[in-house]
Design a protein around this motif. Structure first.
Motif, mmCIF file in Angstrom:
data_model
loop_
_atom_site.group_PDB
_atom_site.id
_atom_site.type_symbol
_atom_site.label_atom_id
_atom_site.label_comp_id
_atom_site.label_asym_id
_atom_site.label_seq_id
_atom_site.Cartn_x
_atom_site.Cartn_y
_atom_site.Cartn_z
ATOM 1 N N ASP A 257 -3.762 -0.275 -6.949
ATOM 2 C CA ASP A 257 -3.966 1.080 -7.469
ATOM 3 C C ASP A 257 -2.933 1.993 -6.803
ATOM 4 N N VAL A 258 -1.847 2.255 -7.514
ATOM 5 C CA VAL A 258 -0.699 2.929 -6.906
ATOM 6 C C VAL A 258 -0.982 4.416 -6.718
ATOM 7 N N VAL A 259 -0.751 4.877 -5.496
ATOM 8 C CA VAL A 259 -0.824 6.296 -5.170
ATOM 9 C C VAL A 259 0.578 6.846 -4.927
ATOM 10 N N ASP A 260 1.398 6.097 -4.206
ATOM 11 C CA ASP A 260 2.723 6.569 -3.816
ATOM 12 C C ASP A 260 3.586 5.348 -3.538
ATOM 13 N N THR A 261 4.707 5.219 -4.231
ATOM 14 C CA THR A 261 5.570 4.052 -4.032
ATOM 15 C C THR A 261 6.561 4.220 -2.885
ATOM 16 N N THR A 262 6.583 5.388 -2.236
ATOM 17 C CA THR A 262 7.500 5.604 -1.119
ATOM 18 C C THR A 262 7.248 4.566 -0.031
ATOM 19 N N GLY A 263 8.273 3.829 0.342
ATOM 20 C CA GLY A 263 8.154 2.849 1.411
ATOM 21 C C GLY A 263 7.748 1.462 0.972
ATOM 22 N N ALA A 264 7.478 1.256 -0.323
ATOM 23 C CA ALA A 264 7.057 -0.071 -0.772
ATOM 24 C C ALA A 264 8.160 -1.103 -0.551
ATOM 25 N N GLY A 265 9.400 -0.730 -0.856
ATOM 26 C CA GLY A 265 10.504 -1.650 -0.638
ATOM 27 C C GLY A 265 10.700 -1.967 0.832
ATOM 28 N N ASP A 266 10.482 -0.975 1.694
ATOM 29 C CA ASP A 266 10.609 -1.196 3.134
ATOM 30 C C ASP A 266 9.518 -2.146 3.633
ATOM 31 N N ALA A 267 8.316 -1.974 3.105
ATOM 32 C CA ALA A 267 7.224 -2.879 3.460
ATOM 33 C C ALA A 267 7.550 -4.304 3.006
ATOM 34 N N PHE A 268 8.113 -4.435 1.805
ATOM 35 C CA PHE A 268 8.541 -5.753 1.316
ATOM 36 C C PHE A 268 9.523 -6.377 2.299
ATOM 37 N N VAL A 269 10.511 -5.609 2.750
ATOM 38 C CA VAL A 269 11.503 -6.124 3.703
ATOM 39 C C VAL A 269 10.818 -6.653 4.954
ATOM 40 N N ALA A 270 9.896 -5.880 5.508
ATOM 41 C CA ALA A 270 9.200 -6.313 6.721
ATOM 42 C C ALA A 270 8.439 -7.604 6.472
ATOM 43 N N GLY A 271 7.778 -7.689 5.314
ATOM 44 C CA GLY A 271 7.058 -8.915 4.993
ATOM 45 C C GLY A 271 7.987 -10.108 4.873
ATOM 46 N N ALA A 272 9.152 -9.908 4.258
ATOM 47 C CA ALA A 272 10.116 -10.997 4.123
ATOM 48 C C ALA A 272 10.636 -11.446 5.490
ATOM 49 N N ILE A 273 10.961 -10.489 6.355
ATOM 50 C CA ILE A 273 11.447 -10.838 7.689
ATOM 51 C C ILE A 273 10.388 -11.630 8.446
#
Length: 323
Positions: A257-273
């Motif tokens: 349930d999307v509220v704010d997409t700010t930082g989603a890509g950064d969170a993805f990066v952390a998960g990948a690392i």
């Protein structure tokens, strides 16, 4: 096993001003202050996942900068490289949203503290103890931080650190598109793991008829693994055949349930690392990274919804149960 501080994240920390309502900036009557900056988000996300990194950033010795310094320390980031600059202000970014949660940024970043990172601040003795370095494109856009970041990536590659990078394209911060392409492609020569959108890769001059083909074209200049994020369509990952991550993987993403997409890509990066450091294959890495990114969209502010591992596991298990 204590895996903390084997990663260094480098780049900007700033204040995001989030709108109280969607619409263009001229129509928004109020904003909420939130900590932000892509590398700061990556660093905090890693700490939430149990891989607390060193974070090299520079903020103004002003109320905003001191707030960021205190916030980052409260999230468990060591203070060693959280620099306060007495001669520059902290960067600000005003964010606007449309009805779907997608956002645009208006930056106040002329000569601010995060443009004043000093080359050599991360010396060879520090690099010798590190396994992974992550940086982003905003630090390359101007000021001494460009030189400092390129120097860091070059020396990290020489010392066999794994280097990851996110161009985090912000055209308004660059003098022109040619400079952006030239500088970022220079950085990519020292990068092992790249995360980007297909559009970002195309604007960097990489070509192909599909996301996979564009990713493979980008690999020709340096990266061994390329993650191509596709918003609510998930992501793909492509790895060179000669690496331990060889292959290609696709994941459709999750449906939060999307509220704010700010930082989603950064969170993805952390998960990948985090996942790659644990030795997960590309498919498991994509599943994990997408779950971290999905969780980050469920509250306003880039850091507000960054998940711990229990939350990530519940998202992944819920998706499997639904199938």
């Amino acid at each position: 096993m204590n895996r903390e501080n084997e990663i260094l994240v480098a780049g900007e920390a700033l204040i995001d001003f989030l709108p109280e309502e969607p619409g263009p900036i001229a129509a928004v009557e109020g904003f909420d202050r939130r900590p932000g900056g892509a590398p700061a988000n990556v660093a905090v996300a890693l700490a939430r996942l149990g891989d607390a990194p060193l974070f090299w950033t520079r903020v103004g010795d002003d109320p905003f900068g001191r707030y960021l310094h205190e916030t980052l320390a409260a999230y468990g980031l060591p203070e060693r490289f959280l620099e306060l600059d007495p001669d520059a202000k902290t960067s600000l970014a005003f964010v606007t949203h449309d009805e779907t949660g997608d956002r645009e940024f208006s930056f106040y970043r002329d000569g601010t503290a995060d443009t004043r990172l000093e080359p050599g601040r991360i010396d060879d003795a520090v690099l010798a103890d590190l396994e992974w370095i992550h940086a982003g494109g905003v630090a390359l856009s101007g000021g001494r931080s460009r030189e400092a970041t390129l120097d860091l990536l070059d020396r990290a590659a020489d010392r066999d650190c794994t280097v990851s990078f996110d161009p985090n394209e912000r055209p308004e911060l660059w003098p022109d598109a040619d400079t952006y392409r030239t500088v970022v492609r220079e950085a990519l020569s020292n990068v092992d793991v790249l995360k980007a959108t297909a559009g970002e890769l195309s604007r960097l001059g990489f070509e192909g008829e599909s996301a996979e083909a564009i990713a493979r074209d980008a690999m020709a200049v340096g990266p061994e693994v390329v993650f191509v994020t596709r918003g609510d369509a998930g992501a793909i990952a492509v790895a060179a055949d000669e690496t331990s991550w060889d292959g290609i993987a696709r994941h459709p993403g999750y449906d939060p349930d999307v509220v704010d997409t700010t930082g989603a890509g950064d969170a993805f990066v952390a998960g990948a690392i985090a996942a790659l450091r644990e030795g997960r294959d590309l498919a498991a890495t994509l599943s994990f990274a997408n779950a971290v990114g999905a969780a980050a969209t469920t509250a306003a502010g880039a850091m507000a919804a960054l998940p711990d591992r229990e939350t990530v596991d519940s998202i992944r298990e819920g998706s499997i149960a639904e199938e």
